[in-house]
Scaffold this active site. Structure first.
Site, mmCIF file in Angstrom:
data_model
loop_
_atom_site.group_PDB
_atom_site.id
_atom_site.type_symbol
_atom_site.label_atom_id
_atom_site.label_comp_id
_atom_site.label_asym_id
_atom_site.label_seq_id
_atom_site.Cartn_x
_atom_site.Cartn_y
_atom_site.Cartn_z
ATOM 1 C CG ASP A 184 -1.719 1.272 1.378
ATOM 2 O OD1 ASP A 184 -2.580 1.510 0.513
ATOM 3 O OD2 ASP A 184 -1.484 2.029 2.338
ATOM 4 C CG LEU A 223 -8.087 9.656 3.667
ATOM 5 C CD1 LEU A 223 -8.021 10.992 4.393
ATOM 6 C CD2 LEU A 223 -9.349 9.578 2.817
ATOM 7 N NE ARG A 224 0.502 5.914 1.963
ATOM 8 C CZ ARG A 224 0.526 5.211 3.082
ATOM 9 N NH1 ARG A 224 -0.004 3.996 3.114
ATOM 10 N NH2 ARG A 224 1.048 5.697 4.183
ATOM 11 N N GLY A 225 -4.876 6.233 -1.341
ATOM 12 C CA GLY A 225 -5.357 6.016 -2.711
ATOM 13 C C GLY A 225 -5.910 7.287 -3.331
#
Length: 353
Positions: free
Chosen positions: A205, A286-288
């Site tokens: 991720d 929220l990285r996506g």
């Protein structure tokens, strides 16, 4: 004398690489905006992963660094400058610079933490009061590309260190109460073969993008690839000369995109759509959302546009999200297909081509 004739080992031209468009796009977007967070390239053996990564590094414009600095310090950007150079600049001391090729650093599988992070000479620090630092690979890769082949076989602890440095842009070495830090802004590129095992989801991720590559099946295309490679092996400088114009055009496009990036905007409604897609796919954190926004802006800048379009988002979103989905062990559907279905539902099914 042909200006391509030089003592360095010739590198296969990036623009001569046939196919593998996902991998090439992910690499280009990461060099336009290193804050995307690097790319994980998973695919079959012998598909040109290492060749492509070395080719993008060779393509990039030279960078200006402070002479005799261990960290490739920038002469005016504080975020890319070592503490020593900052001190000199603040004291009004003139520093000399030179232009070098973008560093391309390989991290071997057997590397130790000291090799990666660098070491402090404790004895000299205690006896003479001098901080003596032997730089590691993170120092040498500042403002460059750090490549880890078979990253899925690398010790998890080292992968953690790599990803932390990549995310923060700094490497901190602490030994016996003595601390040294230096800038470590690099494009992290990992590659591997899924047959040899996957990265832990928590680590996967942390990579900004994930490109999947497959062996080319079309026999005519395979012949073309073999011929291209044979031509290069026979006379590398003739092959490089043949693609020199395309190389220069791509290099100029990357430079223009880097300069344009800060001016590119993305409409609020489109940002909401991106987050809606992430929510529908049950993406953790929220990285996506952040990476998709960054990648879409980089792609818009690469195309010379001032504003991100729906098609820009469609072009990059699979690369940004497919590795962030929760995997069902019994699910045989490719994660890219799942992303594509949700994207089409929310953004519409207009063709990209």
């Amino acid at each position: 004398m042909n200006k391509l004739q030089n003592p360095t080992r010739p590198i296969f031209p990036f623009t001569a690489i046939i196919g593998q468009e996902e991998m090439k796009l992910a690499l280009i977007l990461n060099v336009i905006d290193p804050k995307i967070g690097g790319v994980m390239i998973m695919g079959d053996r012998g598909t040109g992963k290492s060749t492509t990564i070395r080719a993008i590094a060779d393509l990039l414009p030279e960078i200006e660094v402070v002479i005799d600095d261990l960290f490739n310090s920038h002469v005016s950007d504080y975020d890319l400058m070592s503490d020593t150079i900052k001190k000199k600049i603040n004291q009004g001391i003139q520093v000399s610079t030179e232009f070098i090729k973008v560093p391309m650093i390989d991290l071997p599988l057997g590397a130790t933490e000291d090799r990666l992070c660098g070491t402090i000479d404790i004895e000299k620090a205690l006896s003479e009061g001098i901080k003596t630092f032997e730089p590691g690979l993170l120092a040498k890769s500042n403002r460059g590309i750090l490549y880890v082949d078979e990253v899925n076989l690398l010790d998890d602890h080292l992968v953690d260190i790599l990803l932390d440095a990549s995310a923060s842009g700094w490497n901190i070495v602490e030994r016996e109460g003595i601390s040294i830090r230096h800038p470590a802004r690099f494009v992290l590129v990992g590659s591997g073969n899924p047959e040899e095992g996957e990265l832990r989801p928590q680590l996967l991720d942390r990579f900004g993008m994930h490109a999947e590559i497959r062996t080319v099946k079309d026999p005519y295309l395979r012949v073309q690839i073999v011929e291209q490679r044979s031509d290069f092996d026979l006379d590398p400088y003739a092959c490089m000369s043949k693609f020199q114009e395309e190389q220069e055009n791509l290099k100029n496009n990357i430079i223009l995109a880097q300069n344009k990036l800060s001016d590119v905007t993305i409409d609020y409604d489109l940002r909401v759509k991106i987050s809606e897609i992430c929510g529908a796919l049950d993406v953790d954190g929220l990285r996506g959302d952040i990476v998709t926004n960054r990648a879409a802006k980089a792609f818009a800048a690469y195309n010379g546009n001032d504003e991100v379009t729906v098609n820009d988002v469609k072009k990059v979103i699979k690369l940004c999200l497919r590795h962030r989905l929760r995997k069902d062990p019994l699910d045989t559907v490719d994660s890219g297909s799942k992303v594509g279905q949700v994207v089409d539902n929310i953004l519409g099914q207009d063709s990209l081509n």
